[in-house]
Scaffold this active site. Structure first.
Site, short mmCIF file in Angstrom:
data_model
loop_
_atom_site.label_atom_id
_atom_site.label_comp_id
_atom_site.label_asym_id
_atom_site.label_seq_id
_atom_site.Cartn_x
_atom_site.Cartn_y
_atom_site.Cartn_z
N HIS A 198 -3.19 -11.58 -6.39
CA HIS A 198 -2.59 -12.85 -5.80
C HIS A 198 -1.73 -12.54 -4.55
O HIS A 198 -1.89 -13.51 -3.60
CB HIS A 198 -1.79 -13.50 -6.78
CG HIS A 198 -2.53 -14.25 -7.94
ND1 HIS A 198 -1.94 -15.11 -8.78
CD2 HIS A 198 -4.01 -14.09 -8.12
CE1 HIS A 198 -2.92 -15.27 -9.44
NE2 HIS A 198 -4.09 -14.70 -9.34
N ASN A 199 -1.08 -11.61 -4.17
CA ASN A 199 -0.28 -11.52 -3.10
C ASN A 199 -0.84 -10.23 -2.05
O ASN A 199 -0.08 -10.39 -0.92
CB ASN A 199 1.34 -10.79 -3.45
CG ASN A 199 1.89 -11.41 -4.74
OD1 ASN A 199 2.05 -10.65 -5.79
ND2 ASN A 199 1.93 -12.85 -4.79
N CYS A 227 12.79 4.56 -4.73
CA CYS A 227 14.23 4.63 -4.78
C CYS A 227 14.86 4.74 -6.22
O CYS A 227 13.86 4.95 -7.17
CB CYS A 227 14.90 3.93 -3.75
SG CYS A 227 15.39 2.17 -4.19
N ASP A 237 13.61 8.10 -1.23
CA ASP A 237 15.05 8.54 -1.23
C ASP A 237 15.09 9.59 -2.33
O ASP A 237 14.25 9.93 -3.15
CB ASP A 237 15.96 7.61 -1.01
CG ASP A 237 16.52 6.81 -2.34
OD1 ASP A 237 15.65 7.20 -3.38
OD2 ASP A 237 17.27 6.10 -2.22
N ARG A 296 -7.32 -19.73 -2.29
CA ARG A 296 -5.75 -20.19 -2.21
C ARG A 296 -4.85 -19.32 -2.34
O ARG A 296 -3.69 -19.51 -1.50
CB ARG A 296 -5.68 -21.29 -3.63
CG ARG A 296 -5.65 -20.41 -4.76
CD ARG A 296 -5.23 -21.23 -6.17
NE ARG A 296 -4.96 -20.60 -7.28
CZ ARG A 296 -5.94 -19.90 -7.91
NH1 ARG A 296 -7.37 -19.70 -7.65
NH2 ARG A 296 -5.75 -19.24 -9.05
N HIS A 297 -5.06 -18.04 -2.39
CA HIS A 297 -4.06 -16.95 -2.40
C HIS A 297 -3.73 -16.63 -0.90
O HIS A 297 -2.65 -16.12 -0.56
CB HIS A 297 -4.09 -15.92 -3.27
CG HIS A 297 -4.40 -16.26 -4.76
ND1 HIS A 297 -3.24 -16.79 -5.52
CD2 HIS A 297 -5.51 -16.31 -5.52
CE1 HIS A 297 -3.83 -17.11 -6.82
NE2 HIS A 297 -5.00 -16.78 -6.50
N THR A 356 16.28 2.54 -8.15
CA THR A 356 15.73 1.39 -8.90
C THR A 356 14.68 0.66 -8.26
O THR A 356 13.82 -0.30 -9.00
CB THR A 356 16.98 0.16 -8.60
OG1 THR A 356 17.13 -0.15 -7.33
CG2 THR A 356 18.29 0.78 -9.40
N GLY A 357 14.20 0.87 -6.95
CA GLY A 357 13.33 0.41 -6.25
C GLY A 357 13.60 -0.77 -5.59
O GLY A 357 12.81 -1.43 -4.89
C1 RB5 Z 1 20.86 5.82 -4.48
O1 RB5 Z 1 22.04 6.30 -4.84
C2 RB5 Z 1 20.40 4.37 -4.77
O2 RB5 Z 1 21.35 3.45 -4.54
C3 RB5 Z 1 19.04 4.22 -4.26
O3 RB5 Z 1 18.18 5.08 -4.52
C4 RB5 Z 1 18.44 2.78 -4.71
O4 RB5 Z 1 18.52 2.66 -6.05
C5 RB5 Z 1 18.93 1.54 -4.09
O5 RB5 Z 1 18.66 0.52 -4.29
#
Ligand code: RB5
Length: 144
Positions: free
Chosen positions: A97-98, A64, A7, A131-132, A66-67
């Site tokens: 593992h995942n 994004c 985003d 096991r994974h 924060t991800g």
């Molecule tokens: C967008 O402002 C922000 O909310 C988005 O990039 C993300 O961090 C959401 O989890």
């Protein structure tokens, strides 16, 4: 081939990662976004995961701010195991593992060098199976 999308909060880091992947000879399918205008991260997660599920991709990358939002969205999609990465140890271990098929970054959380270090750690690691695999199968059961 690697599929990627972000985003607006992840746009700048996405551009850095796309450039890096191309510099090491990877083919990249870039699902956008292509500028800093506001878009909704669930739409990007949906598009990237749908593209990944078509087949032929090594893995996918979502970014994004924060991800967090984009990884939550991706993990709602059947067959997707998306890991939000913040350190190289987790990057390595989520592959081992995942067997995560999508990795996520927070473009407002990690710097470009950190993200590339994590990406390299993920790409260098191998899924250990055994096991994974049994545990991943149990995760898949939770989708039903
Ligand atoms: C967008 O402002 C922000 O909310 C988005 O990039 C993300 O961090 C959401 O989890």
């Amino acid at each position: 081939m690697i599929v990627i999308g972000s985003d607006h909060g992840g746009y700048e880091l996405k551009e850095v990662i796309v450039k890096y992947l191309k510099s090491i000879g990877k083919e990249v399918k870039d699902c956008g976004t292509f500028d800093g205008a506001s878009v909704d991260y669930p739409d990007i997660a949906k598009e990237v995961c749908a593209e990944y599920k078509k087949g032929g991709y090594e893995f996918g990358i979502l970014i994004c701010g924060t991800g967090i939002g984009i990884s939550i969205a991706a993990n709602k999609i059947e067959g997707i195991r998306c890991a939000l990465l913040n350190n190289e140890y987790s990057a390595k271990m989520t592959k081992r593992h995942n067997n995560s098929n999508i990795i996520a970054f927070g473009g407002r959380v990690v710097g470009p060098d950190m993200a590339i270090g994590m990406l390299e750690a993920y790409m260098s690691a191998e899924f250990e199976g055994g096991r994974h695999q049994k545990r991943i199968d149990k995760v898949s059961e939770l989708e039903k």
